[in-house]
Design a protein around this motif. Structure first.
Motif, mmCIF file in Angstrom:
data_model
loop_
_atom_site.group_PDB
_atom_site.id
_atom_site.type_symbol
_atom_site.label_atom_id
_atom_site.label_comp_id
_atom_site.label_asym_id
_atom_site.label_seq_id
_atom_site.Cartn_x
_atom_site.Cartn_y
_atom_site.Cartn_z
ATOM 1 N N MET A 111 1.104 -1.122 0.103
ATOM 2 C CA MET A 111 -0.164 0.015 0.483
ATOM 3 C C MET A 111 0.516 1.158 0.119
ATOM 4 O O MET A 111 0.979 2.299 -1.007
ATOM 5 N N PHE A 112 2.051 1.027 0.932
ATOM 6 C CA PHE A 112 2.671 2.624 0.514
ATOM 7 C C PHE A 112 3.425 2.499 -0.239
ATOM 8 O O PHE A 112 3.594 3.462 -0.753
ATOM 9 N N TRP A 113 4.329 1.332 -1.267
ATOM 10 C CA TRP A 113 4.721 1.722 -2.366
ATOM 11 C C TRP A 113 3.870 2.215 -3.426
ATOM 12 O O TRP A 113 4.563 2.629 -4.533
ATOM 13 N N PHE A 114 2.449 1.081 -3.321
ATOM 14 C CA PHE A 114 2.261 1.654 -4.499
ATOM 15 C C PHE A 114 1.557 3.532 -4.352
ATOM 16 O O PHE A 114 1.722 3.666 -5.162
ATOM 17 N N SER A 115 1.533 3.688 -2.755
ATOM 18 C CA SER A 115 0.984 5.536 -3.386
ATOM 19 C C SER A 115 2.058 6.457 -3.808
ATOM 20 O O SER A 115 2.028 7.163 -3.584
ATOM 21 N N VAL A 116 3.548 5.754 -2.853
ATOM 22 C CA VAL A 116 4.270 5.995 -3.563
ATOM 23 C C VAL A 116 5.011 6.627 -4.677
ATOM 24 O O VAL A 116 5.337 7.424 -5.882
ATOM 25 N N CYS A 117 4.697 4.994 -5.269
ATOM 26 C CA CYS A 117 4.881 5.044 -6.997
ATOM 27 C C CYS A 117 3.980 5.812 -8.124
ATOM 28 O O CYS A 117 3.860 6.915 -8.800
ATOM 29 N N VAL A 118 2.294 5.980 -7.963
ATOM 30 C CA VAL A 118 1.429 6.884 -7.656
ATOM 31 C C VAL A 118 1.967 8.114 -8.153
ATOM 32 O O VAL A 118 2.006 9.340 -8.719
ATOM 33 N N SER A 119 2.480 8.841 -6.506
ATOM 34 C CA SER A 119 2.697 9.956 -6.584
ATOM 35 C C SER A 119 3.867 10.664 -7.422
ATOM 36 O O SER A 119 3.724 11.682 -8.175
ATOM 37 N N TYR A 120 4.239 9.799 -7.844
ATOM 38 C CA TYR A 120 5.934 10.184 -7.832
ATOM 39 C C TYR A 120 5.678 9.767 -9.896
ATOM 40 O O TYR A 120 6.632 10.373 -9.932
ATOM 41 N N ALA A 154 5.539 16.067 -14.658
ATOM 42 C CA ALA A 154 5.373 17.351 -14.337
ATOM 43 C C ALA A 154 6.791 18.099 -14.017
ATOM 44 O O ALA A 154 6.615 18.954 -15.015
ATOM 45 N N ILE A 155 7.744 17.444 -13.869
ATOM 46 C CA ILE A 155 9.175 17.853 -13.985
ATOM 47 C C ILE A 155 9.612 17.316 -14.876
ATOM 48 O O ILE A 155 10.535 18.629 -15.468
ATOM 49 N N LEU A 156 9.059 16.868 -15.996
ATOM 50 C CA LEU A 156 10.184 16.731 -17.223
ATOM 51 C C LEU A 156 9.679 17.861 -18.032
ATOM 52 O O LEU A 156 9.767 18.063 -19.188
ATOM 53 N N ARG A 157 7.924 17.886 -17.629
ATOM 54 C CA ARG A 157 7.469 19.720 -18.767
ATOM 55 C C ARG A 157 7.768 20.242 -17.769
ATOM 56 O O ARG A 157 7.384 22.051 -18.496
ATOM 57 N N ILE A 158 9.264 20.607 -17.110
ATOM 58 C CA ILE A 158 9.216 21.793 -16.680
ATOM 59 C C ILE A 158 10.227 22.306 -17.519
ATOM 60 O O ILE A 158 11.429 21.689 -17.864
ATOM 61 N N ARG A 159 10.390 23.294 -18.284
ATOM 62 C CA ARG A 159 10.839 24.338 -19.230
ATOM 63 C C ARG A 159 12.856 24.852 -18.832
ATOM 64 O O ARG A 159 13.776 24.450 -19.396
ATOM 65 N N SER A 160 12.548 25.083 -17.736
ATOM 66 C CA SER A 160 14.208 25.893 -16.825
ATOM 67 C C SER A 160 15.101 24.212 -16.302
ATOM 68 O O SER A 160 14.103 23.942 -15.907
ATOM 69 N N THR A 161 15.897 24.551 -16.922
ATOM 70 C CA THR A 161 16.789 23.513 -16.797
ATOM 71 C C THR A 161 17.250 23.490 -14.909
ATOM 72 O O THR A 161 16.968 22.912 -14.511
ATOM 73 N N GLU A 162 17.443 24.957 -14.319
ATOM 74 C CA GLU A 162 17.279 24.859 -12.686
ATOM 75 C C GLU A 162 16.894 24.515 -11.917
ATOM 76 O O GLU A 162 16.395 24.233 -11.140
ATOM 77 N N GLY A 163 15.096 25.157 -12.100
ATOM 78 C CA GLY A 163 14.050 24.568 -11.599
ATOM 79 C C GLY A 163 13.888 22.900 -12.024
ATOM 80 O O GLY A 163 13.035 21.794 -10.914
ATOM 81 N N ARG A 164 14.062 22.343 -13.139
ATOM 82 C CA ARG A 164 14.294 20.608 -13.181
ATOM 83 C C ARG A 164 14.926 19.805 -12.117
ATOM 84 O O ARG A 164 15.010 19.256 -11.754
ATOM 85 N N GLN A 165 15.984 20.352 -12.466
ATOM 86 C CA GLN A 165 17.165 20.162 -11.324
ATOM 87 C C GLN A 165 16.666 19.785 -9.948
ATOM 88 O O GLN A 165 16.822 19.337 -8.995
ATOM 89 N N ALA A 187 14.163 20.349 -8.820
ATOM 90 C CA ALA A 187 12.620 19.006 -8.185
ATOM 91 C C ALA A 187 13.350 17.547 -8.108
ATOM 92 O O ALA A 187 13.241 17.435 -7.603
ATOM 93 N N PHE A 188 14.207 17.293 -9.183
ATOM 94 C CA PHE A 188 14.880 16.103 -9.102
ATOM 95 C C PHE A 188 15.300 16.191 -8.040
ATOM 96 O O PHE A 188 15.385 14.803 -7.236
ATOM 97 N N SER A 189 15.511 17.176 -7.837
ATOM 98 C CA SER A 189 17.012 16.596 -6.383
ATOM 99 C C SER A 189 16.132 16.851 -5.069
ATOM 100 O O SER A 189 16.483 15.966 -4.402
ATOM 101 N N THR A 190 15.267 17.499 -5.200
ATOM 102 C CA THR A 190 14.155 17.282 -3.885
ATOM 103 C C THR A 190 14.077 16.073 -3.375
ATOM 104 O O THR A 190 14.061 15.240 -2.949
ATOM 105 N N CYS A 191 13.161 14.729 -4.858
ATOM 106 C CA CYS A 191 12.590 14.106 -5.319
ATOM 107 C C CYS A 191 13.150 12.587 -5.303
ATOM 108 O O CYS A 191 12.918 11.418 -4.814
#
Length: 310
Positions: free
Chosen positions: A207-216, A222-233, A235-239
Motif C-alpha cells: 500500500m505504501f509503495w503503491f501510493s509512493v509510485c502513483v505520487s512520483y 510534471a518535472i519533465l514538463r518544466i522548461r527551465s533546467t534549473e527548475g528541473r534540477q 525538483a529532481f534533487s528534492t524527489c
C-alpha cells in the motif's frame, strides 16, 4: 498475555554467528547510533528556529527526524550494552513492548514517507494551490493518520504474537524481540500468527509503495514538463533524496519479512541496516543535499557563536 504466558523473561542472544566480534560491533554500532541522534538533532535545530522552513515539507521532515531518533532507540541501547556485561534478559512484557514500538514506529514512518511523496506531488504538480491544499489542518490530519495506522498495525501483530503460550525455551536467537525470532518459541501452533504477520506487513508495504509510485509517477511527468533546467534540477534533487530514503527503508522490510525461509544471519544484517544505518543515512541525505537546511544551520551556529562571545 499474563493468562497464557508461563515464561517470565526471554534471553536475547544477540546477533547470530558473531561470536568474538560483539565488542567490535558494539563500538561500531555505538558510533553509528550516536551519529544518527546527532544528525537528526541538527536537522531539528535547523528547522525549528527558522521561520523560512516552517512549511509542510519541513514539517514532515522534522517529524521524520523524530522517528529516526526513536526507531533505533527501541533496539539499540540494550543491544549495545551486551558486551559490557549487562544482563541479556528481557521480561515478557518488555519483549512485547519492544515488538509493539518497533512495528508502531516502523509502519508510522512508512506511512509518513507516503505523505511526503504526496506533499511533493502537490508542490510540483499544483504549485499555485499548494498552500491551500497543504494547510496546517490537513497536514496534522495526515500525521495523525500515520500514527493511527502504525498503532493498529503494531497492536494486531503484538496481540497475535503474545496471545500464544510461551512455556518452553526462552532463548531468542536474535538481538531484539521480533516476530520471526519469538514465534518459534511458542508452545502452541503459531501458523496463524505467522500468516497474519506476513499478510499485514505485505499489505502495508504494498500500500505504501503503491501510493509512493502513483505520487512520483505524476511528479516525474510534471518535472519533465518544466522548461527551465534549473527548475528541473531543483525538483529532481528534492524527489531523488526522498526516493533514496524510501528505498533504504522498504528494501530491508521486504527481505526480512517476505523471505520464504528465514535466514538468521541475513535477517540480522538487514535488520541492522534498517534499524541503525537507514536513520543515519536519512540525516545525511536530507542535510547534505538540502541547501535550505545547511543555510539554516549556519545561521544557528553563527548566532550561537555571537551569543557566546557577548
Amino acid at each position: 498475555m499474563s493468562s497464557h504466558t508461563q515464561l517470565n523473561e526471554f534471553i536475547l542472544l544477540g546477533i547470530p554467528q558473531t561470536e568474538g566480534l560483539k565488542t567490535m560491533l558494539s563500538v561500531i554500532f555505538s558510533f553509528i547510533y550516536l551519529f544518527t541522534l546527532l544528525g537528526n538533532l541538527l536537522i531539528l535545530t535547523a528547522i525549528v528556529p527558522s521561520s523560512t522552513l516552517h512549511t509542510p515539507m519541513y514539517f514532515f521532515l522534522g517529524l521524520l527526524s523524530i522517528f529516526d531518533m526513536l526507531f533505533p532507540s527501541v533496539t539499540c541501547p540494550k543491544m549495545l550494552l551486551y558486551p559490557s556485561g549487562q544482563s541479556q534478559a528481557i521480561s515478557c512484557k518488555g519483549c512485547a513492548l519492544q515488538l509493539f514500538f518497533y512495528h508502531f514506529l516502523g509502519s508510522a514512518e512508512g506511512c509518513l514517507y507516503s505523505v511526503m511523496a504526496y506533499d511533493r506531488f502537490v508542490a510540483i504538480c499544483h504549485p499555485l494551490r499548494y498552500l491551500l491544499i497543504m494547510r496546517p489542518g490537513p497536514c496534522v490530519g495526515l500525521v495523525m493518520a500515520a500514527w493511527t495506522v502504525g498503532c493498529l498495525h503494531a497492536t494486531i501483530l503484538t496481540s497475535f504474537t503474545f496471545q500464544l503460550p510461551y512455556c518452553g525455551p526462552n532463548r531468542v536467537d536474535y538481538f531484539f524481540c521480533d516476530i520471526p525470532a519469538v514465534l518459534p518459541l511458542a508452545c502452541a501452533d503459531s501458523s496463524l500468527a505467522q500468516r497474519v504477520g506476513s499478510t499485514n506487513v505485505s499489505f502495508l508495504v504494498l500500500m505504501f509503495w503503491f501510493s509512493v509510485c502513483v505520487s512520483y509517477t505524476h511528479t516525474g511527468i510534471a518535472i519533465l514538463r518544466i522548461r527551465s533546467t534549473e527548475g528541473r534540477q531543483k525538483a529532481f534533487s528534492t524527489c531523488s533524496a526522498h526516493l533514496t530514503a524510501i528505498l533504504c527503508a522498504y528494501g530491508p522490510v521486504v527481505i526480512v519479512y517476505l523471505q520464504p525461509t528465514p535466514n538468521p544471519l541475513l535477517g540480522a544484517t538487514v535488520q541492522i541496516l534498517n534499524n541503525i544505518v537507514s536513520p543515519m543515512l536519512n540525516s545525511l541525505i536530507y542535510s547534505l543535499r538540502n541547501t535550505e537546511v545547511k543555510s539554516s544551520l549556519k545561521r544557528v551556529f553563527h548566532n550561537v557563536v555571537l551569543t557566546a562571545l557577548e
